[in-house]
Design an enzyme around this catalytic site. Sequence first.
Site, PDB file in Angstrom:
ATOM      1  CB  ILE A  70      -0.721  -0.065   1.248  1.00 12.87           C
ATOM      2  CG1 ILE A  70      -1.846  -1.406   1.438  1.00 12.87           C
ATOM      3  CG2 ILE A  70      -1.940   1.329   1.071  1.00 12.87           C
ATOM      4  CD1 ILE A  70      -2.385  -1.394   2.463  1.00 12.87           C
ATOM      5  CD  GLU A  82       6.982  -9.014   1.773  1.00  8.26           C
ATOM      6  OE1 GLU A  82       6.320  -7.738   1.548  1.00  8.26           O
ATOM      7  OE2 GLU A  82       8.064  -9.338   1.192  1.00  8.26           O
ATOM      8  CB  CYS A 117      12.262  -4.860   2.025  1.00  7.97           C
ATOM      9  SG  CYS A 117      11.212  -4.263   3.226  1.00  7.97           S
TER      10      CYS A 117
HETATM   11  N1  THU Z   1       7.375  -3.900  -1.463  1.00  8.93           N
HETATM   12  C1  THU Z   1       6.772  -4.879  -0.975  1.00  8.93           C
HETATM   13  O1  THU Z   1       5.480  -4.966  -0.623  1.00  8.93           O
HETATM   14  N2  THU Z   1       7.498  -5.935  -0.224  1.00  8.93           N
HETATM   15  C2  THU Z   1       8.909  -5.885  -0.077  1.00  8.93           C
HETATM   16  O2  THU Z   1       9.347  -6.807   0.697  1.00  8.93           O
HETATM   17  C3  THU Z   1       9.825  -5.268  -1.287  1.00  8.93           C
HETATM   18  C4  THU Z   1       9.017  -3.971  -1.560  1.00  8.93           C
HETATM   19  C5  THU Z   1       6.923  -2.998  -1.967  1.00  8.93           C
HETATM   20  C6  THU Z   1       7.024  -1.437  -1.503  1.00  8.93           C
HETATM   21  C7  THU Z   1       6.591  -0.772  -2.634  1.00  8.93           C
HETATM   22  O3  THU Z   1       5.316  -0.631  -2.816  1.00  8.93           O
HETATM   23  C8  THU Z   1       7.021  -1.627  -4.082  1.00  8.93           C
HETATM   24  O4  THU Z   1       7.291  -2.934  -3.633  1.00  8.93           O
HETATM   25  C9  THU Z   1       8.283  -0.838  -4.483  1.00  8.93           C
HETATM   26  O5  THU Z   1       9.408  -1.020  -3.683  1.00  8.93           O
END
Ligand code: THU
Length: 163
Positions: A70, A82, A117
Amino acid sequence: MRTVEAKYGKYSDLYEAEKEVTMELDKALIEELIDTAVGALQYSYTPYSGFKVGAALLAKNGRIYQGCNIENAAYTPTNCAERTAFFKAVSEGVKEFDAICVVGGKDGVLTEYAAPCGVCRQVMMEFCNPETFQIILATGKERYDIYTLKELLPLGFGPADLA
Ligand code: THU
């Protein structure tokens, strides 16, 4: 499916104890988690990056919590898929987990794995046993790999370190 033998090869018998505590995810459950993570992509709110991520978090009580990323115009309030799944569960009193499946890609096209991440790995460290919590990275039901949290966050710092 991850087996102790696949992980440790000829030393697998040294890790008999781990075999007992690591939950064996059967193929049908893995596929359900992948489907649930893919299903979350439709809700992903990504007007800034266009990078859509879906997650399916399996709690020890058998429930599956779905999460999407989001984004926010101020960028830093963005929440990863996550963490959305974890916070949905924890906010309902559920704090024990066995596995999470994560899928993602630009415009929702799943060509490569979308690995969690560092911040999300740290949130997993708060609630999960790094030796046994399983992270399923998938591009679809035909292609997935399973890692433990410890593999993705070696020497992680968690609640036990403050005890
Ligand atoms: N993002 C995630 O939802 N999970 C992760 O572990 C890595 C990054 C999302 C955050 C952002 O909306 C997009 O990916 C680009 O970074």
